[in-house]
Design a protein around this motif. Structure first.
Motif, PDB file in Angstrom:
ATOM      1  N   PRO A 269       8.968  17.266  -5.624  1.00 49.15           N
ATOM      2  CA  PRO A 269       9.046  15.968  -6.304  1.00 49.15           C
ATOM      3  C   PRO A 269      10.476  15.470  -6.493  1.00 49.15           C
ATOM      4  O   PRO A 269      10.757  14.288  -6.349  1.00 49.15           O
ATOM      5  CB  PRO A 269       8.351  16.212  -7.645  1.00 49.15           C
ATOM      6  N   GLY A 270      11.389  16.376  -6.823  1.00 47.75           N
ATOM      7  CA  GLY A 270      12.778  15.986  -7.016  1.00 47.75           C
ATOM      8  C   GLY A 270      13.447  15.416  -5.776  1.00 47.75           C
ATOM      9  O   GLY A 270      14.337  14.573  -5.862  1.00 47.75           O
ATOM     10  N   LYS A 271      13.013  15.838  -4.595  1.00 47.85           N
ATOM     11  CA  LYS A 271      13.578  15.314  -3.352  1.00 47.85           C
ATOM     12  C   LYS A 271      12.810  14.104  -2.839  1.00 47.85           C
ATOM     13  O   LYS A 271      13.381  13.204  -2.229  1.00 47.85           O
ATOM     14  CB  LYS A 271      13.549  16.388  -2.261  1.00 47.85           C
ATOM     15  N   THR A 272      11.498  14.052  -3.082  1.00 46.05           N
ATOM     16  CA  THR A 272      10.659  12.993  -2.521  1.00 46.05           C
ATOM     17  C   THR A 272      10.724  11.697  -3.315  1.00 46.05           C
ATOM     18  O   THR A 272      10.817  10.623  -2.745  1.00 46.05           O
ATOM     19  CB  THR A 272       9.191  13.464  -2.434  1.00 46.05           C
ATOM     20  N   ILE A 273      10.665  11.759  -4.637  1.00 48.21           N
ATOM     21  CA  ILE A 273      10.569  10.559  -5.477  1.00 48.21           C
ATOM     22  C   ILE A 273      11.764   9.621  -5.326  1.00 48.21           C
ATOM     23  O   ILE A 273      11.579   8.423  -5.198  1.00 48.21           O
ATOM     24  CB  ILE A 273      10.298  10.939  -6.937  1.00 48.21           C
ATOM     25  N   PRO A 274      13.006  10.114  -5.339  1.00 51.93           N
ATOM     26  CA  PRO A 274      14.120   9.157  -5.186  1.00 51.93           C
ATOM     27  C   PRO A 274      14.064   8.423  -3.874  1.00 51.93           C
ATOM     28  O   PRO A 274      14.452   7.313  -3.730  1.00 51.93           O
ATOM     29  CB  PRO A 274      15.370  10.029  -5.270  1.00 51.93           C
TER      30      PRO A 274
ATOM     31  N   ALA B  53       0.840  -1.199   0.000  1.00 52.06           N
ATOM     32  CA  ALA B  53       0.000   0.000   0.000  1.00 52.06           C
ATOM     33  C   ALA B  53       0.871   1.243   0.000  1.00 52.06           C
ATOM     34  O   ALA B  53       1.942   1.262   0.592  1.00 52.06           O
ATOM     35  CB  ALA B  53      -0.903   0.005   1.225  1.00 52.06           C
ATOM     36  N   LEU B  54       0.385   2.265  -0.674  1.00 54.49           N
ATOM     37  CA  LEU B  54       1.070   3.548  -0.729  1.00 54.49           C
ATOM     38  C   LEU B  54       0.032   4.649  -0.595  1.00 54.49           C
ATOM     39  O   LEU B  54      -0.941   4.683  -1.355  1.00 54.49           O
ATOM     40  CB  LEU B  54       1.826   3.702  -2.049  1.00 54.49           C
ATOM     41  N   GLU B  55       0.227   5.517   0.377  1.00 51.09           N
ATOM     42  CA  GLU B  55      -0.652   6.670   0.563  1.00 51.09           C
ATOM     43  C   GLU B  55       0.208   7.901   0.354  1.00 51.09           C
ATOM     44  O   GLU B  55       1.155   8.148   1.091  1.00 51.09           O
ATOM     45  CB  GLU B  55      -1.249   6.665   1.972  1.00 51.09           C
ATOM     46  N   ALA B  56      -0.089   8.627  -0.714  1.00 49.52           N
ATOM     47  CA  ALA B  56       0.688   9.823  -1.049  1.00 49.52           C
ATOM     48  C   ALA B  56      -0.152  11.057  -0.770  1.00 49.52           C
ATOM     49  O   ALA B  56      -1.156  11.291  -1.432  1.00 49.52           O
ATOM     50  CB  ALA B  56       1.116   9.781  -2.508  1.00 49.52           C
ATOM     51  N   GLY B  57       0.254  11.809   0.221  1.00 45.38           N
ATOM     52  CA  GLY B  57      -0.476  13.019   0.579  1.00 45.38           C
ATOM     53  C   GLY B  57       0.366  14.257   0.352  1.00 45.38           C
ATOM     54  O   GLY B  57       1.483  14.182  -0.158  1.00 45.38           O
ATOM     55  N   GLY B  58      -0.152  15.372   0.741  1.00 50.21           N
ATOM     56  CA  GLY B  58       0.544  16.628   0.546  1.00 50.21           C
ATOM     57  C   GLY B  58       1.650  16.899   1.545  1.00 50.21           C
ATOM     58  O   GLY B  58       2.545  17.690   1.282  1.00 50.21           O
ATOM     59  N   THR B  59       1.604  16.224   2.688  1.00 54.33           N
ATOM     60  CA  THR B  59       2.615  16.470   3.722  1.00 54.33           C
ATOM     61  C   THR B  59       3.469  15.250   4.040  1.00 54.33           C
ATOM     62  O   THR B  59       4.550  15.394   4.604  1.00 54.33           O
ATOM     63  CB  THR B  59       1.965  16.943   5.035  1.00 54.33           C
ATOM     64  N   LYS B  60       2.980  14.050   3.700  1.00 58.70           N
ATOM     65  CA  LYS B  60       3.757  12.838   3.976  1.00 58.70           C
ATOM     66  C   LYS B  60       3.325  11.706   3.050  1.00 58.70           C
ATOM     67  O   LYS B  60       2.277  11.766   2.417  1.00 58.70           O
ATOM     68  CB  LYS B  60       3.594  12.394   5.431  1.00 58.70           C
ATOM     69  N   MET B  61       4.163  10.678   2.994  1.00 57.00           N
ATOM     70  CA  MET B  61       3.851   9.446   2.271  1.00 57.00           C
ATOM     71  C   MET B  61       3.970   8.290   3.255  1.00 57.00           C
ATOM     72  O   MET B  61       4.852   8.288   4.107  1.00 57.00           O
ATOM     73  CB  MET B  61       4.812   9.218   1.105  1.00 57.00           C
ATOM     74  N   VAL B  62       3.079   7.331   3.131  1.00 63.64           N
ATOM     75  CA  VAL B  62       3.112   6.142   3.977  1.00 63.64           C
ATOM     76  C   VAL B  62       3.134   4.926   3.056  1.00 63.64           C
ATOM     77  O   VAL B  62       2.299   4.792   2.165  1.00 63.64           O
ATOM     78  CB  VAL B  62       1.881   6.076   4.911  1.00 63.64           C
TER      79      VAL B  62
END
Length: 40
Positions: free
Chosen positions: A35-40, A5-14
Motif C-alpha cells: 500500500p505504501g508504494k501503490t497509493i501515492p 473507473a477504477l479497478e483495484a485488484g491484487g496484482t494491478k490497478m486499472v
C-alpha cells in the motif's frame, strides 16, 4: 458525460476515463505492490 473507473485488484490497478457510449478516452494500468508504494 465523462465517467471515471477504477479497478483495484491484487496484482494491478486499472484507471480509465470514458463516456456513456463505451468510448474510452484514456486508460492507465500499473502493477500493485505494498500500500505504501501503490497509493501515492
Amino acid at each position: 458525460m465523462r465517467i471515471g473507473a477504477l479497478e483495484a485488484g491484487g496484482t494491478k490497478m486499472v484507471c480509465a476515463i470514458g463516456n456513456e457510449n463505451e468510448e474510452i478516452f484514456e486508460r492507465v494500468s500499473f502493477l500493485t505492490e505494498t500500500p505504501g508504494k501503490t497509493i501515492p
